[in-house]
Scaffold this active site. Structure first.
Site, PDB file in Angstrom:
ATOM      1  N   LYS A   1       0.830  -1.212   0.000  1.00 42.43           N
ATOM      2  CA  LYS A   1       0.000   0.000   0.000  1.00 42.43           C
ATOM      3  C   LYS A   1       0.867   1.266   0.000  1.00 42.43           C
ATOM      4  O   LYS A   1       0.658   2.162  -0.815  1.00 42.43           O
ATOM      5  CB  LYS A   1      -0.895   0.015   1.243  1.00 42.43           C
ATOM      6  CG  LYS A   1      -1.531   1.362   1.525  1.00 42.43           C
ATOM      7  CD  LYS A   1      -2.446   1.342   2.720  1.00 42.43           C
ATOM      8  CE  LYS A   1      -1.857   1.818   4.013  1.00 42.43           C
ATOM      9  NZ  LYS A   1      -1.662   3.253   4.165  1.00 42.43           N
ATOM     10  N   ASN A   2       1.839   1.321   0.909  1.00 40.67           N
ATOM     11  CA  ASN A   2       2.555   2.584   1.066  1.00 40.67           C
ATOM     12  C   ASN A   2       3.552   2.860  -0.059  1.00 40.67           C
ATOM     13  O   ASN A   2       4.019   3.987  -0.205  1.00 40.67           O
ATOM     14  CB  ASN A   2       3.208   2.660   2.453  1.00 40.67           C
ATOM     15  CG  ASN A   2       2.141   2.859   3.535  1.00 40.67           C
ATOM     16  OD1 ASN A   2       1.005   3.248   3.234  1.00 40.67           O
ATOM     17  ND2 ASN A   2       2.493   2.588   4.780  1.00 40.67           N
TER      18      ASN A   2
ATOM     19  N   ARG B   1      -9.018  -0.127   4.125  1.00 39.58           N
ATOM     20  CA  ARG B   1      -8.071   0.865   3.583  1.00 39.58           C
ATOM     21  C   ARG B   1      -6.707   0.238   3.305  1.00 39.58           C
ATOM     22  O   ARG B   1      -5.938   0.777   2.507  1.00 39.58           O
ATOM     23  CB  ARG B   1      -7.883   2.021   4.583  1.00 39.58           C
ATOM     24  CG  ARG B   1      -9.063   2.974   4.628  1.00 39.58           C
ATOM     25  CD  ARG B   1      -8.686   4.235   5.346  1.00 39.58           C
ATOM     26  NE  ARG B   1      -7.381   4.687   4.885  1.00 39.58           N
ATOM     27  CZ  ARG B   1      -6.505   5.348   5.626  1.00 39.58           C
ATOM     28  NH1 ARG B   1      -6.780   5.644   6.865  1.00 39.58           N
ATOM     29  NH2 ARG B   1      -5.348   5.724   5.128  1.00 39.58           N
TER      30      ARG B   1
ATOM     31  N   CYS C   1      -5.201   8.174   8.779  1.00 38.34           N
ATOM     32  CA  CYS C   1      -5.371   7.635  10.128  1.00 38.34           C
ATOM     33  C   CYS C   1      -5.081   8.709  11.164  1.00 38.34           C
ATOM     34  O   CYS C   1      -4.133   9.477  11.039  1.00 38.34           O
ATOM     35  CB  CYS C   1      -4.436   6.443  10.343  1.00 38.34           C
ATOM     36  SG  CYS C   1      -5.010   4.983   9.489  1.00 38.34           S
TER      37      CYS C   1
ATOM     38  N   ASP D   1       5.789  19.737   8.144  1.00 37.06           N
ATOM     39  CA  ASP D   1       6.773  20.828   8.072  1.00 37.06           C
ATOM     40  C   ASP D   1       8.045  20.427   7.317  1.00 37.06           C
ATOM     41  O   ASP D   1       8.658  21.254   6.647  1.00 37.06           O
ATOM     42  CB  ASP D   1       7.135  21.293   9.499  1.00 37.06           C
ATOM     43  CG  ASP D   1       7.660  20.145  10.355  1.00 37.06           C
ATOM     44  OD1 ASP D   1       6.904  19.177  10.580  1.00 37.06           O
ATOM     45  OD2 ASP D   1       8.829  20.204  10.775  1.00 37.06           O
TER      46      ASP D   1
ATOM     47  N   ARG E   1       0.073  15.126  12.936  1.00 37.51           N
ATOM     48  CA  ARG E   1       0.829  14.584  11.789  1.00 37.51           C
ATOM     49  C   ARG E   1       1.314  15.746  10.926  1.00 37.51           C
ATOM     50  O   ARG E   1       0.758  16.039   9.868  1.00 37.51           O
ATOM     51  CB  ARG E   1      -0.046  13.609  10.993  1.00 37.51           C
ATOM     52  CG  ARG E   1      -0.450  12.399  11.824  1.00 37.51           C
ATOM     53  CD  ARG E   1      -1.140  11.333  11.008  1.00 37.51           C
ATOM     54  NE  ARG E   1      -0.251  10.658  10.078  1.00 37.51           N
ATOM     55  CZ  ARG E   1      -0.625   9.637   9.302  1.00 37.51           C
ATOM     56  NH1 ARG E   1      -1.858   9.194   9.347  1.00 37.51           N
ATOM     57  NH2 ARG E   1       0.220   9.077   8.483  1.00 37.51           N
TER      58      ARG E   1
ATOM     59  N   ASP F   1       3.803   0.420  12.090  1.00 31.89           N
ATOM     60  CA  ASP F   1       2.543  -0.054  11.509  1.00 31.89           C
ATOM     61  C   ASP F   1       2.232  -1.504  11.889  1.00 31.89           C
ATOM     62  O   ASP F   1       1.176  -2.030  11.527  1.00 31.89           O
ATOM     63  CB  ASP F   1       2.566   0.103   9.979  1.00 31.89           C
ATOM     64  CG  ASP F   1       2.600   1.570   9.574  1.00 31.89           C
ATOM     65  OD1 ASP F   1       2.307   2.438  10.420  1.00 31.89           O
ATOM     66  OD2 ASP F   1       2.932   1.859   8.407  1.00 31.89           O
TER      67      ASP F   1
ATOM     68  N   ARG G   1      -4.206  10.207   3.316  1.00 29.85           N
ATOM     69  CA  ARG G   1      -3.065  11.009   3.720  1.00 29.85           C
ATOM     70  C   ARG G   1      -2.042  11.157   2.595  1.00 29.85           C
ATOM     71  O   ARG G   1      -1.455  12.206   2.394  1.00 29.85           O
ATOM     72  CB  ARG G   1      -2.414  10.314   4.922  1.00 29.85           C
ATOM     73  CG  ARG G   1      -1.219  11.001   5.400  1.00 29.85           C
ATOM     74  CD  ARG G   1      -1.208  11.197   6.884  1.00 29.85           C
ATOM     75  NE  ARG G   1      -0.230  12.202   7.209  1.00 29.85           N
ATOM     76  CZ  ARG G   1      -0.518  13.425   7.564  1.00 29.85           C
ATOM     77  NH1 ARG G   1      -1.764  13.797   7.665  1.00 29.85           N
ATOM     78  NH2 ARG G   1       0.416  14.296   7.828  1.00 29.85           N
TER      79      ARG G   1
HETATM   80  C1  EPZ Z   1       4.150   6.830   6.570  1.00 21.84           C
HETATM   81  O1  EPZ Z   1       3.450   7.950   7.074  1.00 21.84           O
HETATM   82  C2  EPZ Z   1       3.126   5.741   6.416  1.00 21.84           C
HETATM   83  N1  EPZ Z   1       2.102   6.199   5.504  1.00 21.84           N
HETATM   84  C3  EPZ Z   1       2.535   5.367   7.771  1.00 21.84           C
HETATM   85  O2  EPZ Z   1       1.729   4.223   7.575  1.00 21.84           O
HETATM   86  C4  EPZ Z   1       3.668   5.013   8.754  1.00 21.84           C
HETATM   87  O3  EPZ Z   1       3.127   4.851  10.039  1.00 21.84           O
HETATM   88  C5  EPZ Z   1       4.729   6.102   8.784  1.00 21.84           C
HETATM   89  O4  EPZ Z   1       5.190   6.407   7.447  1.00 21.84           O
HETATM   90  C6  EPZ Z   1       5.948   5.717   9.602  1.00 21.84           C
HETATM   91  O5  EPZ Z   1       6.544   4.559   9.045  1.00 21.84           O
HETATM   92  C7  EPZ Z   1       2.333   6.180   4.192  1.00 21.84           C
HETATM   93  O6  EPZ Z   1       3.380   5.761   3.712  1.00 21.84           O
HETATM   94  C8  EPZ Z   1       1.238   6.640   3.322  1.00 21.84           C
HETATM   95  P1  EPZ Z   1       6.446   9.994   8.570  1.00 21.84           P
HETATM   96  P2  EPZ Z   1       4.122   9.392   7.047  1.00 21.84           P
HETATM   97  O7  EPZ Z   1       6.493  11.269   7.821  1.00 21.84           O
HETATM   98  O8  EPZ Z   1       4.976   9.500   5.845  1.00 21.84           O
HETATM   99  C9  EPZ Z   1       7.103  13.190  12.132  1.00 21.84           C
HETATM  100  C10 EPZ Z   1      -0.166   2.838   7.783  1.00 21.84           C
HETATM  101  O9  EPZ Z   1      -0.732   2.325   8.786  1.00 21.84           O
HETATM  102  N2  EPZ Z   1       7.063  14.200  11.052  1.00 21.84           N
HETATM  103  O10 EPZ Z   1       7.516   8.991   8.363  1.00 21.84           O
HETATM  104  O11 EPZ Z   1       3.045  10.387   7.233  1.00 21.84           O
HETATM  105  C11 EPZ Z   1       5.744  12.577  12.391  1.00 21.84           C
HETATM  106  O12 EPZ Z   1       4.972  13.359  13.271  1.00 21.84           O
HETATM  107  C12 EPZ Z   1       0.325   4.264   7.821  1.00 21.84           C
HETATM  108  O13 EPZ Z   1      -0.008   2.251   6.707  1.00 21.84           O
HETATM  109  C13 EPZ Z   1       7.333  15.516  11.339  1.00 21.84           C
HETATM  110  O14 EPZ Z   1       7.586  15.888  12.492  1.00 21.84           O
HETATM  111  O15 EPZ Z   1       5.024   9.307   8.344  1.00 21.84           O
HETATM  112  C14 EPZ Z   1       6.115  11.219  12.940  1.00 21.84           C
HETATM  113  O16 EPZ Z   1       6.358  11.327  14.304  1.00 21.84           O
HETATM  114  C15 EPZ Z   1      -0.202   5.065   8.903  1.00 21.84           C
HETATM  115  N3  EPZ Z   1       7.303  16.425  10.310  1.00 21.84           N
HETATM  116  C16 EPZ Z   1       7.426  10.882  12.225  1.00 21.84           C
HETATM  117  O17 EPZ Z   1       7.924  12.115  11.721  1.00 21.84           O
HETATM  118  C17 EPZ Z   1       7.041  16.062   9.032  1.00 21.84           C
HETATM  119  O18 EPZ Z   1       7.048  16.943   8.147  1.00 21.84           O
HETATM  120  C18 EPZ Z   1       7.321   9.890  11.075  1.00 21.84           C
HETATM  121  O19 EPZ Z   1       6.356  10.350  10.115  1.00 21.84           O
HETATM  122  C19 EPZ Z   1       6.772  14.721   8.753  1.00 21.84           C
HETATM  123  C20 EPZ Z   1       6.784  13.808   9.786  1.00 21.84           C
END
Ligand code: EPZ
Length: 418
Positions: A22-23, A397, A117, A125, A122, A305, A93
């Site tokens: 999916k991702n 989803r 989710c 920045d 989330r 995840d 998302r």
């Molecule tokens: C991806 O989300 C996945 N979604 C999520 O999977 C997964 O939980 C996550 O990566 C972590 O592996 C998709 O790929 C569509 P991140 P993403 O940016 O990209 C912080 C599922 O169940 N952060 O890696 O949104 C954030 O708050 C889903 O399949 C910032 O601070 O996650 C978090 O603590 C849900 N600023 C951490 O980084 C930013 O600009 C990781 O987030 C971006 C993120």
């Protein structure tokens, strides 16, 4: 509303095939927006997030057609819009990847702040920081993220947090920018690598995906290609855990065993027997599962995840287990639903302490997000009697035909409309 109804305590036996990731798919479909020609994408999972994303591309002007469930043909040549509104993107998302790809293609993009989710704040920045470093003007107005950059230029971007989304989004914007972009402290997840492989096949010049530093040399054109998406690490892990909790013996096919190492290591600690081949893993559950401790981390650490599913497994193991969630601030919101099935879980901030060997009995519960829903299915499979899971749409989803796959392994699970 659709419900999943499970009659628990039936061990899983047999083989199950895993779908495409999916991702990876939700990044690769927006990437196809930049192709000069048709892209044919194979091994797509047949899940809600994909159909929603295809609707968004169609509204932008792309011609999208499915050949069966798992193959999608995208012709982006007629895309003439660069705006994706809230009504389309609110439930997905990954729509934020359109910011990077539309910015690359048109030098401008407007995408509503994304949904997806809900497990706490989330932020995006780091995505915005990357676009700005490349010369884009980015601001938020009327709920839309608006980015303008008629002359997108390569830059060096250090990510303050390791973010999958920011890494992929910056990579998308950088492939058609002028000059060299370097992403430092990049995410290394398999779907980051898969997206880079897709872009490279289209003609991009990306090196280092899968390491901390990704270097992208901008090109002026990307061609349409035929690409096959990697298997879903999280779907595979969910079935491995389901096999383990039911005391079963299942073979999970069409996977990349290396991607499963963080989970395999934990299942071994819990006394499961595991054998693997080039593209499968077999999980044989022990008579009694042992407790363990898990800390979620970015790849190659234990994936967040799979955290809810692992919490469910720990409820059925012998002894006290501890899970520390290091990626998302509040990803334990679902535990009250697991408690309704008898789970003995105490959460303090980012740490959950799980007392094993709980008396698990079926109850009516609700899925609050995708992986929380998967955890309820897993615990329902082990609980005595009937478990009714409301809001099955959350599970759809990310999991194709979950009730069919589990039924074929011997689970008693049906879907009903309420
Ligand atoms: C991806 O989300 C996945 N979604 C999520 O999977 C997964 O939980 C996550 O990566 C972590 O592996 C998709 O790929 C569509 P991140 P993403 O940016 O990209 C912080 C599922 O169940 N952060 O890696 O949104 C954030 O708050 C889903 O399949 C910032 O601070 O996650 C978090 O603590 C849900 N600023 C951490 O980084 C930013 O600009 C990781 O987030 C971006 C993120």
């Amino acid at each position: 509303m659709e419900q999943l109804i499970i009659e628990g305590e039936h061990p899983l036996y047999g083989e199950v095939n895993i779908n495409g990731a999916k991702n990876a798919a939700v990044a690769i479909i927006p990437a196809a927006v930049m192709a000069n020609g048709k892209c044919i994408i194979d091994n797509l999972p047949g899940i809600e997030d994909i159909s929603k994303l295809v609707d968004i591309l169609t509204k932008l002007g792309a011609k999208c057609s499915f050949d069966g469930i798992h193959r999608l043909i995208i012709d982006s040549s007629k895309i003439d819009k660069y705006k994706a509104y809230y009504d389309s993107v609110r439930e997905i998302r990954a729509s934020y990847y359109l910011l990077g790809s539309l910015l690359g293609r048109f030098g401008r993009a407007e995408v509503a702040l994304p949904g997806g989710c809900n497990f706490g704040d989330r932020p995006i920045d780091q995505h915005i920081k990357g676009f700005e470093a490349m010369g884009a003007e980015v601001y938020i107005e009327h709920g839309m993220v608006k980015a303008y950059a008629p002359n997108l230029k390569g830059a060096t971007i250090y990510l303050d947090v390791v973010s999958v989304g920011a890494t992929i989004n910056i990579m998308l914007a950088a492939v058609l920018a002028k000059g060299v972009t370097t992403i430092e402290n990049a995410a290394k997840e398999p779907h980051v690598v898969d997206t880079a492989n897709f872009l490279n096949m289209m003609g991009a010049k990306i090196k280092g995906a899968g390491t901390d530093v990704i270097r992208i040399v901008g090109v002026s054109n990307l061609e349409g290609v035929n690409y096959t998406i990697i298997p879903d690490q999280i779907e595979a892990g969910t079935y491995m855990i389901a096999g383990a909790i039911t005391g079963g013996d299942i073979k999970i096919n069409n996977i990349i065993p290396k991607h499963m190492e963080p989970l395999t290591a934990k299942l071994l600690e819990m006394n499961c027997k595991i054998t693997e081949g080039d593209d499968y893993i077999r999980v044989i559950a022990p008579k009694e599962l042992q407790s363990t401790n898990v800390k979620t981390m970015v790849y190659p650490g234990f994936p967040t995840d799979l955290q809810p599913q692992m919490t469910a497994l720990m409820c059925a193991s012998n002894g006290t287990s501890v899970i520390t969630e290091n990626v998302w601030e509040s990803r334990f919101q679902y535990v009250n639903e697991l408690k309704r099935l008898g789970g003995n879980i105490n959460v303090e901030g980012r740490v959950a302490v799980i007392e094993g060997k709980a008396k698990l009995t079926g109850a009516e519960v609700k899925a609050t997000d995708l992986r929380a829903g998967a955890a309820l299915v897993i615990l329902g499979l082990a609980a005595q009697g009937k478990t009714i899971i409301n809001n099955a749409k959350f599970i759809d989803r990310g999991y194709e035909k979950i009730e069919d796959k589990l039924s074929s392994l011997g689970a008693k699970i049906i879907r009903v409309k309420k």
